[in-house]
Scaffold this motif. Sequence first.
Motif, PDB file in Angstrom:
ATOM      1  N   ILE A   1       0.864  -1.180   0.000  1.00 56.84           N
ATOM      2  CA  ILE A   1       0.000   0.000   0.000  1.00 56.84           C
ATOM      3  C   ILE A   1       0.899   1.227   0.000  1.00 56.84           C
ATOM      4  O   ILE A   1       1.699   1.411   0.916  1.00 56.84           O
ATOM      5  CB  ILE A   1      -0.917  -0.006   1.242  1.00 56.84           C
TER       6      ILE A   1
ATOM      7  N   TYR B   1      -3.077   5.747   1.266  1.00 59.26           N
ATOM      8  CA  TYR B   1      -4.393   5.328   1.724  1.00 59.26           C
ATOM      9  C   TYR B   1      -5.110   6.497   2.364  1.00 59.26           C
ATOM     10  O   TYR B   1      -4.753   6.925   3.456  1.00 59.26           O
ATOM     11  CB  TYR B   1      -4.245   4.161   2.703  1.00 59.26           C
TER      12      TYR B   1
ATOM     13  N   ILE C   1      -6.702   5.333  -2.958  1.00 57.15           N
ATOM     14  CA  ILE C   1      -5.887   4.215  -2.484  1.00 57.15           C
ATOM     15  C   ILE C   1      -4.960   3.824  -3.623  1.00 57.15           C
ATOM     16  O   ILE C   1      -5.412   3.514  -4.725  1.00 57.15           O
ATOM     17  CB  ILE C   1      -6.757   3.014  -2.046  1.00 57.15           C
TER      18      ILE C   1
END
Length: 89
Positions: free
Chosen positions: A41, A44, A49
């Motif tokens: 990731i 976020y 995202i």
Amino acid sequence: MPSKKEKWIDSLQLPKDVCMGALRVTLTGNSEAWIENYRGILEYTGERILLQAKTCQVCLEGTRLSIDYYTNEDMKISGNISALRYLRE
């Protein structure tokens, strides 16, 4: 240009997501996304995202976005998804 491995997998009609670890995105309308074979990731927020995959980045944009579930291999994102983009590095 496809690699030798990719040509071989294509000739045997094998799924690329299983054999090569390719990113797999499954959308259910504009409210759910299942992501498989991501690497990390990168960003976020409730509006964006950004995920790292093996050969690209994938960006989901919208409102009230949230990661409901995730493991090292897959995740579920929910919210109002308005855009899905693949970004080359």
